[in-house]
Design a protein around this motif. Structure first.
Motif, PDB file in Angstrom:
ATOM      1  N   GLY A 118       0.798  -1.218   0.000  1.00  0.00           N
ATOM      2  CA  GLY A 118       0.000   0.000   0.000  1.00  0.00           C
ATOM      3  C   GLY A 118       0.824   1.258   0.000  1.00  0.00           C
ATOM      4  N   CYS A 119       2.148   1.143   0.230  1.00  0.00           N
ATOM      5  CA  CYS A 119       3.022   2.317   0.197  1.00  0.00           C
ATOM      6  C   CYS A 119       4.396   1.910  -0.331  1.00  0.00           C
ATOM      7  CB  CYS A 119       3.129   2.970   1.577  1.00  0.00           C
ATOM      8  SG  CYS A 119       3.749   1.897   2.887  1.00  0.00           S
ATOM      9  N   ARG A 120       4.406   1.132  -1.415  1.00  0.00           N
ATOM     10  CA  ARG A 120       5.645   0.610  -1.977  1.00  0.00           C
ATOM     11  C   ARG A 120       5.804   1.039  -3.432  1.00  0.00           C
ATOM     12  NH1 ARG A 120       5.779  -5.497  -1.813  1.00  0.00           N
ATOM     13  NH2 ARG A 120       6.250  -5.729  -4.018  1.00  0.00           N
ATOM     14  N   ASP A 121       7.044   1.064  -3.875  1.00  0.00           N
ATOM     15  CA  ASP A 121       7.293   1.340  -5.281  1.00  0.00           C
ATOM     16  C   ASP A 121       7.299   0.026  -6.055  1.00  0.00           C
ATOM     17  OD1 ASP A 121       9.731   0.136  -4.758  1.00  0.00           O
ATOM     18  OD2 ASP A 121      10.849   2.018  -4.685  1.00  0.00           O
ATOM     19  N   GLU A 122       7.638   0.095  -7.344  1.00  0.00           N
ATOM     20  CA  GLU A 122       7.590  -1.101  -8.179  1.00  0.00           C
ATOM     21  C   GLU A 122       8.603  -2.155  -7.743  1.00  0.00           C
ATOM     22  OE1 GLU A 122       8.063   0.106 -12.193  1.00  0.00           O
ATOM     23  OE2 GLU A 122       6.109   1.110 -12.312  1.00  0.00           O
ATOM     24  N   ALA A 123       9.654  -1.736  -7.083  1.00  0.00           N
ATOM     25  CA  ALA A 123      10.674  -2.686  -6.615  1.00  0.00           C
ATOM     26  C   ALA A 123      10.364  -3.233  -5.229  1.00  0.00           C
ATOM     27  CB  ALA A 123      12.041  -2.019  -6.620  1.00  0.00           C
ATOM     28  N   GLY A 124       9.259  -2.806  -4.621  1.00  0.00           N
ATOM     29  CA  GLY A 124       8.889  -3.291  -3.293  1.00  0.00           C
ATOM     30  C   GLY A 124       9.505  -2.528  -2.157  1.00  0.00           C
ATOM     31  N   ARG A 125      10.107  -1.364  -2.452  1.00  0.00           N
ATOM     32  CA  ARG A 125      10.699  -0.533  -1.395  1.00  0.00           C
ATOM     33  C   ARG A 125       9.678   0.492  -0.897  1.00  0.00           C
ATOM     34  NH1 ARG A 125      14.943  -0.620  -5.381  1.00  0.00           N
ATOM     35  NH2 ARG A 125      14.038   1.314  -6.160  1.00  0.00           N
ATOM     36  N   PHE A 126       9.942   1.033   0.284  1.00  0.00           N
ATOM     37  CA  PHE A 126       9.055   2.034   0.877  1.00  0.00           C
ATOM     38  C   PHE A 126       9.007   3.282   0.006  1.00  0.00           C
ATOM     39  CE2 PHE A 126       8.622   5.771   3.722  1.00  0.00           C
ATOM     40  CZ  PHE A 126       7.326   5.548   4.143  1.00  0.00           C
ATOM     41  N   ASP A 127       7.776   3.770  -0.262  1.00  0.00           N
ATOM     42  CA  ASP A 127       7.576   4.982  -1.065  1.00  0.00           C
ATOM     43  C   ASP A 127       7.008   6.075  -0.161  1.00  0.00           C
ATOM     44  OD1 ASP A 127       6.393   6.997  -2.773  1.00  0.00           O
ATOM     45  OD2 ASP A 127       6.631   5.590  -4.436  1.00  0.00           O
ATOM     46  N   PRO A 128       7.785   7.079   0.203  1.00  0.00           N
ATOM     47  CA  PRO A 128       7.321   8.100   1.153  1.00  0.00           C
ATOM     48  C   PRO A 128       6.161   8.930   0.622  1.00  0.00           C
ATOM     49  CG  PRO A 128       9.462   8.702   0.219  1.00  0.00           C
ATOM     50  CD  PRO A 128       9.180   7.305  -0.208  1.00  0.00           C
ATOM     51  N   GLN A 129       6.116   9.177  -0.691  1.00  0.00           N
ATOM     52  CA  GLN A 129       5.029   9.999  -1.234  1.00  0.00           C
ATOM     53  C   GLN A 129       3.684   9.295  -1.114  1.00  0.00           C
ATOM     54  OE1 GLN A 129       8.059   9.706  -2.929  1.00  0.00           O
ATOM     55  NE2 GLN A 129       8.658  11.721  -2.137  1.00  0.00           N
ATOM     56  N   ILE A 130       3.641   8.026  -1.501  1.00  0.00           N
ATOM     57  CA  ILE A 130       2.385   7.269  -1.389  1.00  0.00           C
ATOM     58  C   ILE A 130       1.967   7.159   0.073  1.00  0.00           C
ATOM     59  CG2 ILE A 130       1.293   5.043  -1.798  1.00  0.00           C
ATOM     60  CD1 ILE A 130       3.120   4.646  -4.173  1.00  0.00           C
ATOM     61  N   PHE A 131       2.960   6.912   0.957  1.00  0.00           N
ATOM     62  CA  PHE A 131       2.649   6.791   2.377  1.00  0.00           C
ATOM     63  C   PHE A 131       2.041   8.086   2.915  1.00  0.00           C
ATOM     64  CE2 PHE A 131       3.923   7.749   6.735  1.00  0.00           C
ATOM     65  CZ  PHE A 131       3.354   6.703   7.417  1.00  0.00           C
ATOM     66  N   ALA A 132       2.637   9.223   2.593  1.00  0.00           N
ATOM     67  CA  ALA A 132       2.183  10.501   3.141  1.00  0.00           C
ATOM     68  C   ALA A 132       0.743  10.789   2.747  1.00  0.00           C
ATOM     69  CB  ALA A 132       3.105  11.625   2.669  1.00  0.00           C
ATOM     70  N   VAL A 133       0.387  10.471   1.507  1.00  0.00           N
ATOM     71  CA  VAL A 133      -0.983  10.727   1.038  1.00  0.00           C
ATOM     72  C   VAL A 133      -1.984   9.895   1.826  1.00  0.00           C
ATOM     73  CG1 VAL A 133      -2.552  10.494  -0.917  1.00  0.00           C
ATOM     74  CG2 VAL A 133      -0.261  11.430  -1.276  1.00  0.00           C
ATOM     75  N   LYS A 134      -1.697   8.607   1.986  1.00  0.00           N
ATOM     76  CA  LYS A 134      -2.636   7.732   2.683  1.00  0.00           C
ATOM     77  C   LYS A 134      -2.648   7.980   4.194  1.00  0.00           C
ATOM     78  CE  LYS A 134      -2.579   4.000  -0.717  1.00  0.00           C
ATOM     79  NZ  LYS A 134      -2.360   2.552  -0.972  1.00  0.00           N
TER      80      LYS A 134
END
Length: 587
Positions: free
Chosen positions: A212-228
């Motif tokens: 739910g907050c990862r990029d295509e490589a499966g790493r943490f994505d801060p932008q997606i996390f911040a929105v949710k």
């Protein structure tokens, strides 16, 4: 054995003959057809090579598989006593069901438990009980760096993902939590629309897969996390380090349970098992863990951030404390998961033999935080087989500020402890993605049950505390919980365990803690101090393992797969059988 089988066969034939005779002249044709069918089945059993018992005892040997298939039901409904069942005994299950329905949960004629058994625990009542508080007690979560603190209930819904649970089960729990004003933890499977449906307060769990907050490589994505994380219903963030039932392993959602909706929620592809790594990629040391906590708190706008783990090495716990002291960063809460906690699927070796039970883990972390002078800044949650009001009170005495419950909330939603969570065949629709099964779970009715169960259980916890002479959990102390240590002696938790004084580890670590405190390192996890008498078990240098080449990876064997007539060796590159039900035993 052979005589028994012959008698059984004669009895069966006699019964069939009686039935045939009662049907008139045409009945003999019925018996003839049955006998021919049994003969064909017997020939098949003798020829096949998969089951030795069928080759030796054709047809009748199938009775073994019949009885084996219904053994759990026979055990649960006809054999086990009210206090015998596992993971939850019948008394506990009956209590949950009764409270969920708002029915009478009282029991007559006295306890069935052996109060003289070693290990039996009991709470001390007061000679002068007090009135029960009119308002449910709530705990304020929010350390010095938290700008959006939250007041949490004494009992809440523990982490269970959409995917592991059906959408109707998630909706029902969300509805109950919204009605009762308690937290619904999302599980590591991401923030689904069903978690937001009824507006319950949520703690969003972030696991090593960052679903739910990862990029295509499966790493943490801060932008997606911040929105949710900015969603008004998200009241806190939980970083999952490990799970009690399988510490040291990542989670698994079998491909058979992954729908398009689940794939979109988690941000994973369809058609393959969804496996989260055993450890996080965003951090690898205690200091980096604290920095990740601070990062999530900033990205979420100052909401409470904590982490959940099953206690392993005491050195690791102390290393976390040293990292807090070195960085000045503290989590707002820590949830301790016990090894007796639940899971959708885990290897038996992990469920039975890995991880620290909740009592020991909870007291260890509480003691460590007190000894480092950090306890006042951090709230402690307890998760692992919490189902009754007495469970809540015991955990508060042992060091927790609040609790989480998963399987009991499942039972309030309709779970019957069938233990088929990983097969996608949950008979009541709680832990399955099969629409035919989960459509039977009525969201309105089960949501009301979740609300009822929580309200009456927390109310019972308050009543217990009132009977103990306290009106606030802060008045509880370790003298109020006693444990039988032998047939003649009981001791309180105050006398059974050594409780550290505030700041004691910083000033003068006691002898039992000193070696671990000296070894703990804020820059690394793990125990590295050499033993005084090392025992080499293998050569220091080993030949590299041969490289296995193969063009086709082995197909996953789904639960109850019986398509293969003979057992073949696994592929040389086969992975561990994550999340699979053990195949039917062959004899």
């Amino acid at each position: 054995m052979v005589r028994f089988l012959i008698l059984a066969l004669l009895s069966l034939l006699g019964f069939i003959t009686i039935i045939a005779a009662s049907l008139g002249p045409g009945g003999w044709w019925v018996i003839a057809v049955l006998m021919v069918g049994l003969l064909g089945l017997g020939i098949h059993d003798v020829i096949q090579k998969k089951h030795a018992i069928l080759r030796n005892y054709p047809v009748l040997g199938r009775m073994r598989f019949l009885f084996e298939s219904i053994r759990p039901e026979i055990q649960q409904y006809f054999i086990e006593r009210n206090t015998d069942g596992r993971p939850f005994d019948r008394d506990t299950r009956s209590l949950v069901y009764a409270r969920a329905k708002g029915a009478d949960s009282h029991k007559a004629f006295g306890t069935e438990r052996d109060v003289n058994e070693v290990g039996y625990e009991y709470l001390l009542h007061s000679t002068v009980p007090v009135e029960v508080s009119a308002q449910q007690h709530r705990v304020r979560i929010g350390g010095p760096d938290c700008t959006q603190p939250y007041e949490i209930s004494l009992m809440n819904i523990s982490s269970m993902s959409f995917g592991a649970l059906s959408k109707n089960a998630v909706l029902a729990m969300n509805k109950g939590a919204a009605m009762g004003g308690f937290v619904h933890e999302t599980g590591e499977g991401g923030l689904a629309s069903y978690h937001l449906e009824h507006g319950a307060d949520l703690f969003w769990e972030i696991g090593s897969g960052y679903f739910g907050c990862r990029d295509e490589a499966g790493r943490f994505d801060p932008q997606i996390f911040a929105v949710k994380a900015a969603n008004e219903h998200v009241k806190g963030i939980t970083i999952k380090l490990s799970q009690g039932a399988k510490p040291g392993l990542g989670g698994v959602l079998p491909a058979a349970k992954i729908t398009q909706e689940i794939a979109e929620t988690r941000g994973v592809p369809m058609g393959i098992d969804c496996i989260s790594p055993a450890s996080h990629s965003a951090f690898s040391t205690p200091i980096e863990l604290m920095e990740f906590v601070a990062r999530l708190r900033k990205l979420s706008g100052g909401k409470p951030v904590g982490y959940k783990f099953c206690v392993g090495s005491r050195t690791d716990v102390l290393a976390m404390c040293k990292a807090m002291l070195d960085t000045g960063i503290t989590p707002d809460f820590i949830t301790i998961d016990g090894s007796e906690g639940g899971t959708g699927a885990a290897p038996l070796e992990y469920e039975d033999h890995v991880g620290t039970p909740l009592t020991e883990g909870l007291m260890l972390v509480h003691n460590a935080l007190v000894g480092c002078g950090l306890r006042a800044k951090i709230r402690l949650g307890a998760a692992g087989k919490v189902a009754t009001g007495s469970d809540v009170v015991k955990r508060l005495i042992q060091g927790a500020d609040f609790t989480f419950s998963a399987r009991a909330m499942m039972m309030a939603t309709g779970c019957i402890q069938a233990q088929k969570c990983h097969t996608n065949e949950c008979p009541v629709g709680v832990a399955t993605q099969d629409p035919r099964l989960f459509r039977a779970l009525d969201v309105v009715d089960k949501g009301n049950r979740v609300y009822n169960y929580h309200k009456l259980t927390v109310q019972e916890a308050a009543q217990l505390m009132a009977s103990m002479g306290v009106s606030d959990p802060a008045q509880l102390n370790t003298r109020m919980l006693r444990r039988r240590v032998d047939q003649l002696t009981t001791r309180s938790y105050a006398g059974l365990h050594h409780w550290l004084a505030p700041g004691e580890l910083l000033a003068d670590p006691p002898r039992g803690w000193a070696p671990d405190w000296a070894e703990a390192d804020a820059d690394t996890f793990g125990e590295h101090a050499p033993l005084p008498w090392p025992t080499p078990r293998e050569p220091t240098e080993r030949e590299p393992a041969p490289v296995v080449t193969g063009t086709v990876s082995p197909a996953r064997v789904e639960p109850k797969d019986s398509t293969h007539h003979t057992v073949a060796p696994v592929h040389p590159a086969a992975a561990r059988p994550e999340g699979k039900l053990a195949p039917q035993q062959d004899v």
